[in-house]
Design a protein around this motif. Structure first.
Motif, PDB file in Angstrom:
ATOM      1  N   UNK A 153       0.825  -1.202   0.000  1.00 36.92           N
ATOM      2  CA  UNK A 153       0.000   0.000   0.000  1.00 36.92           C
ATOM      3  C   UNK A 153       0.863   1.257   0.000  1.00 36.92           C
ATOM      4  N   UNK A 154       1.978   1.220   0.734  1.00 39.26           N
ATOM      5  CA  UNK A 154       2.904   2.360   0.733  1.00 39.26           C
ATOM      6  C   UNK A 154       3.494   2.570  -0.659  1.00 39.26           C
ATOM      7  N   UNK A 155       3.777   1.479  -1.372  1.00 39.93           N
ATOM      8  CA  UNK A 155       4.249   1.599  -2.748  1.00 39.93           C
ATOM      9  C   UNK A 155       3.183   2.274  -3.614  1.00 39.93           C
ATOM     10  N   UNK A 156       1.923   1.956  -3.355  1.00 40.56           N
ATOM     11  CA  UNK A 156       0.816   2.520  -4.124  1.00 40.56           C
ATOM     12  C   UNK A 156       0.672   4.012  -3.851  1.00 40.56           C
ATOM     13  N   UNK A 157       0.580   4.390  -2.578  1.00 41.76           N
ATOM     14  CA  UNK A 157       0.322   5.795  -2.234  1.00 41.76           C
ATOM     15  C   UNK A 157       1.520   6.696  -2.523  1.00 41.76           C
TER      16      UNK A 157
END
Length: 851
Positions: free
Chosen positions: A583-587
């Motif tokens: 999710x951190x990669x996404x945001x």
């Protein structure tokens, strides 16, 4: 002077009576190492080269030696009489076994001359009848040498002819190793002319104007520096077979393309030569078109096909193109068996339920270094399997016409304009895994249980002894994660050179000057976190993981240790951490920025106690307890003792030892805490190692830290790493880094890592150490014991040897990156695992673990 040319890979058989001058001829024209002499073999097995009783053993040795040379693709010369057909038959069979062309050089010298020569040689008093009998036997079979299988025969009938002969060596027709490409290799055309022109145009080729229905060859200009390559089966089943012939023949004639022979081409040529062939499998369509052309055009087509090679061995042996593929032992060789395999592949002689030959899947067992690109058997997609690629994607059956850009390893396809023929067997495009991934579900013990020699892209070859390989294989097979996730193992890190004096065993000054002295002054210093090394493979989602890694476990990533073991026993904790980092990669936008669906991170995972519980219980905490109790007991004993001279110094020692043990316990406690939930963990990544199509060794360490800093901003489980870029040649900047190190380690930090700013840095002697750890004074108590820095101890430790550790770190670094590049390039998993296994095997070397 009479000049002849022979293949530079062949079995040259010297044939002639004793005394005809074969040995002298051999020494004149060939290297000593190329000659296998029956006399020499006889001497090796009996100490007497004239001992006829040793002949059988001598010829066994001759055949064995010649076979080893031919296996290694080395020209071999047989120096024996070989005047009888039965003697030559074994040599021809040996040549065929190793796909070498047998060449006969015949010295048909007058037996009287031969006898006279023998009389002047020691131990050669054979009698005149020996030369006469040899000559008679030779001439009896002289006319049948080509029927025996010799592809080239040269007969010399006098000593003068022998002296005048000049031998030139030429590469086999299939040997084009000097041609480096780049190539555009195009799959089976089968008369699909419109799709062919569309594909060539997309590849950047320019097709000159041409007239439909004419017989002139069609000319095509390739992009600068590139060459097209056709894998055969130019015609049959499709609608425009003559146009396809015109275009391919024109490109080959102009030097813009190469072409190998396919089975359909071979059958077409039999028809063109008037042979009786069945007009099936689309040949009837080609024949109908060709019957409308002139005899001259048909003759040109026949000559063209007749001249096509079975395969091409290219780019220093790194590429092989053959219509139906080719086993490694046939590459760059010539024989009827090679040509048959290249055209038809390998079959069992049976047919399947569709009436097609049952083919042996040679590509599944292929372990060669060369990429083998072929067609023949249509598939829905062009997929790599063990460095082989079937490029026939069934255009004529309504599929695609596909080209491979080599060495880029990129495929380019155009869809069929329509379905021109119905395949006997449906093309299966429903598989979830690629051919390579499906194959990699099962790994083979024999690929690893051996002495390994791994060639890396750092121009070095690393050897791993068999016993080390077996030990590493045992560990990995029992304890490692699913091997399809195991794409990389990290290297050990070298400690910095030891300080020569003062209170420190390690200090940044020595690490910095190590690089400066080797010409690297643009350096980076990074905080070193006290945790456990962790590799995190993160996929964007489960489907992405299944697509790229071929796994069926439903995971979207894994976290594993530097020895390939699962980091977490609790799958739920692992899954939660992976989901949060994904999710951190996404945001953070990194998925899109890196253009990938997966990423590999190199990190430290904390607390240290998460993986070091056994070490804490069995080694470090008992050491603290023993040191504390020993110092306390000594202090108590001194306190109760009468006033004895000299006890004061002993008391001071015990106080110091207690303080050292207390400091060691405090340092350990700072690295350990209870981690009951996911939020209790801290992950400090320091490398973005790889993503789809990329290994980020071309990026400086500053890029890595900036990227990971952005990632850490998105989730508190991720911890940033302090870092500074500095000029190692600047005294003020060096002093600033040393002060920072003192502050960091004084506040409980483990130490720092000093490294060149560039991920790969080179000096005069090659690759520099990728990084050096400089550990703090208190941390080293854990490694060397609480009292390591007392005067006597630290002086002894200054003598520690670092050479083996430096060598180990460099070799493991090269192996790890080699394996990662292989994964990114979609090499077979066995090739990737060889590197990972080698890293683990190197850990068996006798290197001081405290370094």
């Amino acid at each position: 002077m009479t000049a002849i040319s022979i293949p530079d890979f062949s079995l040259v058989v010297l044939i002639g009576p004793t005394g005809s001058g074969k040995s002298s001829f051999a020494r004149k024209h060939f290297l000593e190492t190329e000659i296998v002499s029956s006399d020499h073999c006889r001497a090796l097995v009996s100490d007497d080269e004239t001992d006829q009783g040793a002949t059988a053993d001598a010829f066994d040795l001759l055949s064995y030696t010649a076979g080893l040379r031919l296996k290694r693709r080395l020209l071999t010369v047989i120096d024996a009489t070989s005047v009888k057909r039965e003697d030559r038959a074994g040599l021809v069979a040996l040549a065929r076994k190793y796909h070498a062309l047998p060449v006969a050089l015949v010295l048909d010298i007058d037996p009287g001359i031969c006898h006279a020569r023998n009389e002047n040689r020691p131990n050669r008093a054979f009698g005149e009848h020996i030369s006469r009998n040899h000559s008679r036997a030779l001439r009896k079979g002289l006319r049948g040498l080509q029927k025996e299988g010799f592809r080239q025969v040269q007969i010399m009938k006098s000593p003068e002819e022998v002296d005048r002969l000049e031998i030139r060596r030429e590469p086999l027709w299939t040997d084009r190793r000097s041609e480096q490409g780049p190539f555009d290799i195009i799959g089976d055309i089968h008369g699909c002319f419109d799709e062919l022109t569309e594909l060539l145009t997309r590849l950047g080729y320019v097709i000159d104007p041409f007239e439909e229905g004419a017989e002139e060859l069609i000319h095509v200009r390739p992009p600068e520096g590139r060459m097209a390559f056709f894998v055969g089966d130019i015609t049959d089943r499709g609608p425009k077979n003559v146009n396809c012939l015109r275009l391919v023949m024109g490109m080959v004639e102009d030097g813009a393309a190469h072409c190998v022979v396919g089975n359909h081409d071979f059958k077409l040529n039999k028809w063109l030569k008037g042979r009786d062939v069945k007009l099936t499998h689309g040949l009837d369509l080609t024949v109908a078109e060709l019957e409308q052309t002139s005899p001259e055009f048909r003759k040109k087509v026949s000559d063209f096909i007749w001249d096509l090679r079975s395969h091409f061995w290219l780019a220093d042996g790194r590429l092989v193109v053959a219509h139906a593929g080719l086993k490694e032992e046939m590459h760059g060789r010539g024989s009827g068996a090679v040509r048959t395999f290249a055209m038809f592949g390998e079959t069992t002689g049976e047919v399947d339920e569709f009436g097609l030959p049952v083919r042996l899947e040679w590509a599944r067992d292929y372990r060669g270094k060369a990429d083998v690109v072929f067609g023949h058997t249509p598939a829905a997609e062009a997929e790599w399997l063990n460095n082989t690629l079937c490029i026939d994607t069934g255009c004529v059956f309504g599929g695609k016409l596909t080209a491979l850009r080599w060495p880029e390893r990129e495929t380019v396809s155009v869809a069929a304009w329509q379905q021109y023929a119905v395949p006997a067997k449906p093309l299966d495009g429903s598989q979830q895994r690629s051919a390579q991934q499906d194959h990699d579900r099962l790994l083979y013990f024999d690929d690893y249980a051996t002495k390994m020699r791994i060639e890396t892209r750092f121009k070095s070859t690393i050897q791993i002894p068999e016993e080390n390989s077996l030990a590493a294989l045992e560990v990995m097979s029992r304890f490692a994660i699913d091997p399809r996730w195991l794409i990389y193992l990290p290297p050990t890190m070298a400690a910095c050179p030891t300080t020569p004096e003062g209170p420190f065993l390690e200090h940044p000054e020595q690490a910095i000057m190590h690089y400066v002295d080797r010409g690297a002054v643009d350096l980076v210093a990074e905080e070193k976190h006290m945790g456990s090394r962790a590799l995190l493979v993160i996929a964007r989602d489960r489907d992405a993981a299944a697509r790229r890694f071929g796994v069926e476990d439903g995971k979207s990533g894994v976290i594993y240790t530097r020895t390939g073991r699962p980091f977490f026993k609790d799958d739920g904790q692992e899954a939660a951490i992976i989901a949060r980092i994904g999710q951190a990669m996404e945001t953070s936008g990194l998925w899109g920025e890196l253009q990938t669906e997966w990423v590999l991170l190199d990190a430290e995972l904390m607390p240290w106690s998460a993986k070091a519980q056994d070490l804490l219980k069995t080694q470090y905490l008992p050491t603290v307890a023993a040191a504390s109790q020993s110092a306390t007991a000594l202090m108590d004993a001194i306190g109760k003792a009468p006033d004895i001279e000299g006890l004061e110094a002993l008391k001071e020692l015990s106080v110091t030892q207690l303080a050292n043990a207390t400091a060691m316990r405090k340092t350990i406690d700072g690295y350990c805490w209870e981690a009951a939930t996911v939020d209790d963990f801290k992950i400090a990544p320091f490398h973005v190692l790889a993503a789809e199509g990329q290994v980020f060794t071309d990026k400086p360490h500053t890029w890595h830290m900036e990227m990971l800093g952005r990632l850490a901003e998105r989730d508190p489980i991720l911890q940033t790493t302090g870092w500074r870029r500095f000029d190692g040649g600047n005294e003020t900047e060096r002093a600033s880094i040393c002060d920072w190190w003192l502050q960091h380690t004084g506040a409980g930090g483990e130490g720092m890592v000093i490294k060149p700013t560039g991920f790969l840095a080179y000096g005069e002697r090659g690759l520099l150490q990728p990084a050096m750890k400089v550990r703090g004074r208190d941390y080293l108590r854990i490694i060397y014991g609480p009292d390591y820095d007392m005067p006597g101890n630290i002086e002894r430790l200054r003598e520690r040897g670092l050479g083996r550790k430096f060598s180990l770190a460099e070799r493991e670094f090269k192996l790890g990156l080699e394996g990662l590049h292989r994964f990114v390039e979609r090499k077979p998993l066995s090739k990737i695992h060889a590197c990972a296994l080698a890293v683990l095997a190197l850990e068996s070397e006798p290197v001081d673990p405290r370094l």
